[in-house]
Design a protein around this motif. Structure first.
Motif, PDB file in Angstrom:
ATOM      1  N   SER A  40       0.827  -1.196   0.000  1.00 35.50           N
ATOM      2  CA  SER A  40       0.000   0.000   0.000  1.00 35.50           C
ATOM      3  C   SER A  40       0.865   1.249   0.000  1.00 35.50           C
ATOM      4  N   ASN A  41       2.059   1.147   0.523  1.00 41.44           N
ATOM      5  CA  ASN A  41       2.975   2.263   0.568  1.00 41.44           C
ATOM      6  C   ASN A  41       4.321   1.796   0.023  1.00 41.44           C
ATOM      7  N   PRO A  42       4.805   2.416  -1.050  1.00 33.88           N
ATOM      8  CA  PRO A  42       6.088   1.962  -1.629  1.00 33.88           C
ATOM      9  C   PRO A  42       7.242   1.973  -0.632  1.00 33.88           C
ATOM     10  N   LEU A  43       7.176   2.826   0.370  1.00 31.98           N
ATOM     11  CA  LEU A  43       8.260   2.884   1.352  1.00 31.98           C
ATOM     12  C   LEU A  43       8.280   1.667   2.262  1.00 31.98           C
ATOM     13  N   ASP A  44       7.198   0.863   2.255  1.00 29.44           N
ATOM     14  CA  ASP A  44       7.189  -0.371   3.037  1.00 29.44           C
ATOM     15  C   ASP A  44       8.235  -1.359   2.527  1.00 29.44           C
ATOM     16  N   SER A  45       8.729  -1.161   1.312  1.00 29.58           N
ATOM     17  CA  SER A  45       9.714  -2.058   0.713  1.00 29.58           C
ATOM     18  C   SER A  45      11.146  -1.674   1.066  1.00 29.58           C
ATOM     19  N   PHE A  46      11.328  -0.626   1.882  1.00 27.70           N
ATOM     20  CA  PHE A  46      12.658  -0.123   2.203  1.00 27.70           C
ATOM     21  C   PHE A  46      12.847   0.014   3.711  1.00 27.70           C
ATOM     22  N   GLU A  47      14.058  -0.323   4.158  1.00 26.05           N
ATOM     23  CA  GLU A  47      14.428  -0.145   5.566  1.00 26.05           C
ATOM     24  C   GLU A  47      15.898   0.266   5.581  1.00 26.05           C
ATOM     25  N   LYS A 140      28.616  -2.384  -2.593  1.00 28.05           N
ATOM     26  CA  LYS A 140      28.598  -3.525  -1.672  1.00 28.05           C
ATOM     27  C   LYS A 140      27.135  -3.932  -1.536  1.00 28.05           C
ATOM     28  N   MET A 141      26.830  -5.225  -1.770  1.00 26.72           N
ATOM     29  CA  MET A 141      25.440  -5.671  -1.677  1.00 26.72           C
ATOM     30  C   MET A 141      25.367  -7.171  -1.457  1.00 26.72           C
ATOM     31  N   MET A 142      24.218  -7.607  -0.977  1.00 26.39           N
ATOM     32  CA  MET A 142      23.894  -9.022  -0.855  1.00 26.39           C
ATOM     33  C   MET A 142      22.432  -9.201  -1.269  1.00 26.39           C
ATOM     34  N   ILE A 143      22.139 -10.322  -1.918  1.00 24.91           N
ATOM     35  CA  ILE A 143      20.772 -10.633  -2.328  1.00 24.91           C
ATOM     36  C   ILE A 143      20.434 -12.000  -1.730  1.00 24.91           C
ATOM     37  N   PHE A 144      19.363 -12.050  -0.950  1.00 22.06           N
ATOM     38  CA  PHE A 144      18.975 -13.255  -0.230  1.00 22.06           C
ATOM     39  C   PHE A 144      17.747 -13.881  -0.895  1.00 22.06           C
ATOM     40  N   ARG A 146      16.809 -14.075  -3.723  1.00 20.67           N
ATOM     41  CA  ARG A 146      16.232 -13.203  -4.760  1.00 20.67           C
ATOM     42  C   ARG A 146      14.953 -12.508  -4.297  1.00 20.67           C
ATOM     43  N   LYS A 147      14.872 -12.305  -2.974  1.00 18.19           N
ATOM     44  CA  LYS A 147      13.702 -11.643  -2.385  1.00 18.19           C
ATOM     45  C   LYS A 147      14.072 -10.402  -1.584  1.00 18.19           C
ATOM     46  N   THR A 148      15.298 -10.362  -1.083  1.00 22.82           N
ATOM     47  CA  THR A 148      15.729  -9.263  -0.220  1.00 22.82           C
ATOM     48  C   THR A 148      17.097  -8.782  -0.670  1.00 22.82           C
ATOM     49  N   LEU A 149      17.203  -7.470  -0.877  1.00 20.05           N
ATOM     50  CA  LEU A 149      18.460  -6.834  -1.255  1.00 20.05           C
ATOM     51  C   LEU A 149      18.979  -6.060  -0.051  1.00 20.05           C
ATOM     52  N   PHE A 150      20.249  -6.267   0.285  1.00 21.30           N
ATOM     53  CA  PHE A 150      20.910  -5.573   1.391  1.00 21.30           C
ATOM     54  C   PHE A 150      22.048  -4.802   0.738  1.00 21.30           C
ATOM     55  N   ILE A 151      21.946  -3.478   0.694  1.00 22.30           N
ATOM     56  CA  ILE A 151      22.874  -2.681  -0.105  1.00 22.30           C
ATOM     57  C   ILE A 151      23.450  -1.533   0.701  1.00 22.30           C
ATOM     58  N   THR A 172      11.173  -5.621  -8.625  1.00 19.53           N
ATOM     59  CA  THR A 172      11.781  -5.054  -9.833  1.00 19.53           C
ATOM     60  C   THR A 172      13.207  -4.591  -9.562  1.00 19.53           C
ATOM     61  N   ILE A 173      13.414  -3.951  -8.429  1.00 14.60           N
ATOM     62  CA  ILE A 173      14.753  -3.482  -8.071  1.00 14.60           C
ATOM     63  C   ILE A 173      15.678  -4.682  -7.839  1.00 14.60           C
ATOM     64  N   ILE A 174      15.191  -5.694  -7.133  1.00  9.11           N
ATOM     65  CA  ILE A 174      16.004  -6.883  -6.868  1.00  9.11           C
ATOM     66  C   ILE A 174      16.390  -7.576  -8.176  1.00  9.11           C
ATOM     67  N   ASN A 175      15.450  -7.686  -9.100  1.00  7.67           N
ATOM     68  CA  ASN A 175      15.764  -8.301 -10.398  1.00  7.67           C
ATOM     69  C   ASN A 175      16.861  -7.542 -11.134  1.00  7.67           C
ATOM     70  N   ALA A 176      16.839  -6.213 -11.055  1.00  9.49           N
ATOM     71  CA  ALA A 176      17.885  -5.408 -11.705  1.00  9.49           C
ATOM     72  C   ALA A 176      19.245  -5.686 -11.079  1.00  9.49           C
ATOM     73  N   PHE A 177      19.295  -5.791  -9.755  1.00 12.08           N
ATOM     74  CA  PHE A 177      20.565  -6.064  -9.085  1.00 12.08           C
ATOM     75  C   PHE A 177      21.034  -7.502  -9.308  1.00 12.08           C
ATOM     76  N   CYS A 178      20.101  -8.428  -9.487  1.00 17.18           N
ATOM     77  CA  CYS A 178      20.489  -9.798  -9.858  1.00 17.18           C
ATOM     78  C   CYS A 178      21.164  -9.801 -11.227  1.00 17.18           C
ATOM     79  N   ALA A 179      20.632  -9.009 -12.150  1.00 16.85           N
ATOM     80  CA  ALA A 179      21.242  -8.903 -13.483  1.00 16.85           C
ATOM     81  C   ALA A 179      22.633  -8.279 -13.382  1.00 16.85           C
TER      82      ALA A 179
END
Length: 195
Positions: A40-47, A140-144, A146-151, A172-179
């Motif tokens: 409901s809020n795009p910011l819910d996807s960021f911490e 510097k990043m980690m992808i867990f 393919r559901k969680t990006l730690f950057i 969408t952002i995680i898929n870009a970083f996987c690429a």
């Protein structure tokens, strides 16, 4: 007079089939909805996580919840700024490998500063970690799973060498970083070839 059971039976059968089909469609829509990346809020996807200790513990937590795959770009500065933290992270990574998970890491290494890290990587490689070395990495990043990006946030917001990292769970952002990871993986060298 015609018996209503006989005259209406084909209509009732058609209605029953339509009802069954509607239930199937409803279940399919519910399944697709549950799989969607809806917030409901795009910011819910960021911490945002501040400080080496907090980042270290969050990293260990994310690794402990990872079952399939961990992808990572490793480079300075590191949150494991003590031998104890380094061992703790290695232990979580080993447990993940023992659970059948896969790990692929690309490290940016400075031979003068990172000899100890290189030795740890060789040790973890023997345990099943896949490691390659890149001349430079963009971040510097980690992808867990393919559901969680730690950057890492490269901006100078942190004080006294403390890291700032963000957790992103937007597909969408995680898929870009996987690429991005895939590109660097294809263009990096295994440790033995790099040495």
């Amino acid at each position: 007079i015609v018996n209503p059971e006989i005259s209406l039976s084909s209509d009732f059968q058609k209605l029953d089939e339509r009802l069954k089909k509607s239930k199937e469609i409803k279940e399919e829509i519910n399944h697709l909805y549950s799989m969607a990346d809806i917030s409901s809020n795009p910011l819910d996807s960021f911490e945002v996580i501040h400080g080496n200790d907090n980042i270290h513990y969050k990293y260990c937590e994310l690794v402990s919840k990872t079952n399939e795959e961990l992808l990572g770009f490793g480079r300075r500065p590191y949150a494991f700024n003590t031998p104890e933290k380094s061992k703790e992270q290695n232990l979580e990574e080993e447990k993940m490998l023992e659970r059948g998970g896969k790990q692929r890491w690309i490290y940016e290494i400075d031979l003068k500063k990172d000899q100890a890290i290189l030795e740890e990587l060789k040790y973890l490689e023997k345990k099943g970690l896949n490691v390659k070395i890149a001349e430079t990495l963009p971040l510097k990043m980690m992808i867990f799973d393919r559901k969680t990006l730690f950057i890492a946030d490269e901006a100078p917001y942190a004080e006294k060498g403390e890291l700032v990292m963000s957790i992103i769970s937007q597909t969408t952002i995680i898929n870009a970083f996987c690429a991005l990871f895939g590109y660097f993986w294809d263009n990096s060298l295994p440790i033995k070839a790099w040495e």
